[in-house]
Motif scaffolding. Structure first.
Motif, PDB file in Angstrom:
ATOM      1  N   VAL A 183      36.763  63.026 124.863  1.00 47.11           N
ATOM      2  CA  VAL A 183      37.309  63.992 123.918  1.00 47.11           C
ATOM      3  C   VAL A 183      37.117  65.442 124.378  1.00 47.11           C
ATOM      4  CG1 VAL A 183      37.088  62.380 122.000  1.00 47.11           C
ATOM      5  CG2 VAL A 183      35.263  64.020 122.428  1.00 47.11           C
ATOM      6  N   ARG A 184      36.704  65.627 125.632  1.00 52.77           N
ATOM      7  CA  ARG A 184      36.566  66.978 126.183  1.00 52.77           C
ATOM      8  C   ARG A 184      37.937  67.525 126.547  1.00 52.77           C
ATOM      9  NH1 ARG A 184      32.903  66.023 131.159  1.00 52.77           N
ATOM     10  NH2 ARG A 184      34.445  64.362 131.370  1.00 52.77           N
ATOM     11  N   SER A 185      37.977  68.770 126.989  1.00 54.86           N
ATOM     12  CA  SER A 185      39.239  69.375 127.430  1.00 54.86           C
ATOM     13  C   SER A 185      39.729  68.680 128.703  1.00 54.86           C
ATOM     14  CB  SER A 185      39.053  70.864 127.694  1.00 54.86           C
ATOM     15  OG  SER A 185      38.266  71.057 128.860  1.00 54.86           O
ATOM     16  N   TYR A 186      41.006  68.882 129.005  1.00 57.78           N
ATOM     17  CA  TYR A 186      41.569  68.289 130.209  1.00 57.78           C
ATOM     18  C   TYR A 186      40.858  68.805 131.460  1.00 57.78           C
ATOM     19  CZ  TYR A 186      44.953  66.638 133.621  1.00 57.78           C
ATOM     20  OH  TYR A 186      45.548  66.019 134.702  1.00 57.78           O
ATOM     21  N   ALA A 187      40.503  70.082 131.475  1.00 58.90           N
ATOM     22  CA  ALA A 187      39.801  70.659 132.630  1.00 58.90           C
ATOM     23  C   ALA A 187      38.439  69.993 132.818  1.00 58.90           C
ATOM     24  CB  ALA A 187      39.643  72.165 132.460  1.00 58.90           C
ATOM     25  N   GLU A 188      37.728  69.764 131.724  1.00 63.49           N
ATOM     26  CA  GLU A 188      36.424  69.087 131.817  1.00 63.49           C
ATOM     27  C   GLU A 188      36.603  67.653 132.301  1.00 63.49           C
ATOM     28  OE1 GLU A 188      33.482  70.597 128.414  1.00 63.49           O
ATOM     29  OE2 GLU A 188      35.490  70.135 127.669  1.00 63.49           O
ATOM     30  N   TYR A 189      37.625  66.987 131.803  1.00 58.07           N
ATOM     31  CA  TYR A 189      37.923  65.617 132.220  1.00 58.07           C
ATOM     32  C   TYR A 189      38.197  65.564 133.720  1.00 58.07           C
ATOM     33  CZ  TYR A 189      40.522  61.194 132.553  1.00 58.07           C
ATOM     34  OH  TYR A 189      40.965  59.947 132.912  1.00 58.07           O
ATOM     35  N   ALA A 227      38.413  55.775 131.642  1.00 50.13           N
ATOM     36  CA  ALA A 227      38.433  56.591 130.431  1.00 50.13           C
ATOM     37  C   ALA A 227      39.754  57.341 130.340  1.00 50.13           C
ATOM     38  CB  ALA A 227      37.281  57.584 130.428  1.00 50.13           C
ATOM     39  N   HIS A 228      40.198  57.548 129.112  1.00 53.87           N
ATOM     40  CA  HIS A 228      41.417  58.300 128.854  1.00 53.87           C
ATOM     41  C   HIS A 228      41.039  59.640 128.254  1.00 53.87           C
ATOM     42  CE1 HIS A 228      43.911  54.729 129.482  1.00 53.87           C
ATOM     43  NE2 HIS A 228      42.930  54.082 128.882  1.00 53.87           N
ATOM     44  N   CYS A 229      41.735  60.688 128.691  1.00 54.64           N
ATOM     45  CA  CYS A 229      41.480  62.028 128.170  1.00 54.64           C
ATOM     46  C   CYS A 229      42.276  62.228 126.883  1.00 54.64           C
ATOM     47  CB  CYS A 229      41.881  63.071 129.209  1.00 54.64           C
ATOM     48  SG  CYS A 229      41.569  64.763 128.673  1.00 54.64           S
ATOM     49  N   LEU A 230      41.572  62.496 125.807  1.00 57.62           N
ATOM     50  CA  LEU A 230      42.194  62.807 124.522  1.00 57.62           C
ATOM     51  C   LEU A 230      41.364  63.907 123.875  1.00 57.62           C
ATOM     52  CD1 LEU A 230      44.422  62.256 122.538  1.00 57.62           C
ATOM     53  CD2 LEU A 230      43.068  60.414 121.584  1.00 57.62           C
ATOM     54  N   PRO A 231      41.647  65.171 124.235  1.00 60.73           N
ATOM     55  CA  PRO A 231      40.846  66.281 123.712  1.00 60.73           C
ATOM     56  C   PRO A 231      40.802  66.301 122.187  1.00 60.73           C
ATOM     57  CG  PRO A 231      42.282  67.032 125.472  1.00 60.73           C
ATOM     58  CD  PRO A 231      42.705  65.631 125.129  1.00 60.73           C
ATOM     59  N   LEU A 232      39.679  66.680 121.670  1.00 60.77           N
ATOM     60  CA  LEU A 232      39.455  66.694 120.223  1.00 60.77           C
ATOM     61  C   LEU A 232      40.564  67.419 119.456  1.00 60.77           C
ATOM     62  CD1 LEU A 232      37.661  65.894 117.851  1.00 60.77           C
ATOM     63  CD2 LEU A 232      36.269  67.912 118.314  1.00 60.77           C
ATOM     64  N   PRO A 233      41.049  68.598 119.914  1.00 59.68           N
ATOM     65  CA  PRO A 233      42.099  69.274 119.137  1.00 59.68           C
ATOM     66  C   PRO A 233      43.405  68.471 119.002  1.00 59.68           C
ATOM     67  CG  PRO A 233      41.076  70.813 120.653  1.00 59.68           C
ATOM     68  CD  PRO A 233      40.561  69.441 121.003  1.00 59.68           C
ATOM     69  N   VAL A 280      35.191  53.709 122.132  1.00 51.02           N
ATOM     70  CA  VAL A 280      33.963  54.455 122.409  1.00 51.02           C
ATOM     71  C   VAL A 280      34.366  55.860 122.808  1.00 51.02           C
ATOM     72  CG1 VAL A 280      31.906  54.643 123.853  1.00 51.02           C
ATOM     73  CG2 VAL A 280      32.700  52.391 123.108  1.00 51.02           C
ATOM     74  N   LEU A 281      33.825  56.832 122.096  1.00 45.13           N
ATOM     75  CA  LEU A 281      34.118  58.246 122.322  1.00 45.13           C
ATOM     76  C   LEU A 281      32.972  58.893 123.083  1.00 45.13           C
ATOM     77  CD1 LEU A 281      35.057  58.886 118.620  1.00 45.13           C
ATOM     78  CD2 LEU A 281      36.694  58.640 120.483  1.00 45.13           C
ATOM     79  N   TYR A 282      33.288  59.819 123.968  1.00 43.01           N
ATOM     80  CA  TYR A 282      32.226  60.587 124.627  1.00 43.01           C
ATOM     81  C   TYR A 282      32.725  61.972 124.956  1.00 43.01           C
ATOM     82  CZ  TYR A 282      34.235  59.917 129.323  1.00 43.01           C
ATOM     83  OH  TYR A 282      35.036  59.938 130.424  1.00 43.01           O
ATOM     84  N   CYS A 283      31.775  62.865 125.204  1.00 46.03           N
ATOM     85  CA  CYS A 283      32.077  64.250 125.579  1.00 46.03           C
ATOM     86  C   CYS A 283      30.969  64.720 126.515  1.00 46.03           C
ATOM     87  CB  CYS A 283      32.224  65.133 124.338  1.00 46.03           C
ATOM     88  SG  CYS A 283      30.761  65.182 123.294  1.00 46.03           S
ATOM     89  N   SER A 284      30.567  65.965 126.413  1.00 47.91           N
ATOM     90  CA  SER A 284      29.491  66.478 127.269  1.00 47.91           C
ATOM     91  C   SER A 284      28.117  66.100 126.751  1.00 47.91           C
ATOM     92  CB  SER A 284      29.579  68.000 127.388  1.00 47.91           C
ATOM     93  OG  SER A 284      30.779  68.364 128.005  1.00 47.91           O
TER      94      SER A 284
END
Length: 124
Positions: A43-49, A57-63, A81-85
C-alpha cells in the motif's frame, strides 16, 4: 506529586502518581497465520514499491485503494495481506477494506519484517 496535582481530588492525585502504561496496537501477523495463497498488497507509493517490494506483491497505494481494490480482489472473502514501510498505512488500508466488506484481510506490517517472516527477500 507535583504542586498542581495537590489541588486535584484525591482519586486524581492517586492516578497522577501511577505510571502510565501504553498498549501497543495488535502486532502484525505471524507467518503461520498467513494463508499460502493470500494476495499481497503493497500500500506504499509506486516509487516506494519500485525501490523494493516483496515477490508476487501488487502495488496498490493507499490513496487509490478504495477505487481500485475491487479490480484486484473482487472476492470479498479472498485472503489479503497488506504491508507498507512500518505497518501504519497497512493498518489504515485494513480498516478501509473491512468497512468495504472484505472479511479475510490482515496487516502484515512493514515490508522488510514481513519478508523475513515469509523467508522472501526484497526485490527491485
Amino acid at each position: 506529586m507535583t504542586w498542581a496535582s495537590f489541588y486535584l481530588p484525591v482519586d486524581a492525585q492517586i492516578a497522577a502518581q501511577e505510571p502510565v502504561h501504553y498498549q501497543h496496537p495488535e502486532a502484525p501477523i505471524e507467518p503461520t497465520a498467513l494463508p499460502e495463497h493470500a494476495l499481497l498488497l503493497d500500500v506504499r507509493s509506486y516509487a516506494e514499491y519500485m525501490a523494493g517490494h516483496l515477490p508476487d506483491a501488487h502495488c496498490l497505494p493507499l490513496p487509490q485503494m478504495a477505487h481500485l481494490v475491487n479490480q484486484m480482489a473482487p472476492d470479498h472473502d479472498a485472503p489479503i495481506v497488506l504491508y507498507c514501510s512500518s505497518g501504519g498505512r497497512a493498518e489504515q488500508a485494513l480498516g478501509l477494506l473491512q468497512r468495504m466488506g472484505y472479511k479475510n484481510v490482515r496487516n502484515g506490517g512493514g515490508a522488510i519484517a514481513l519478508g523475513k517472516k515469509l523467508g522472501k527477500s526484497i526485490e527491485h
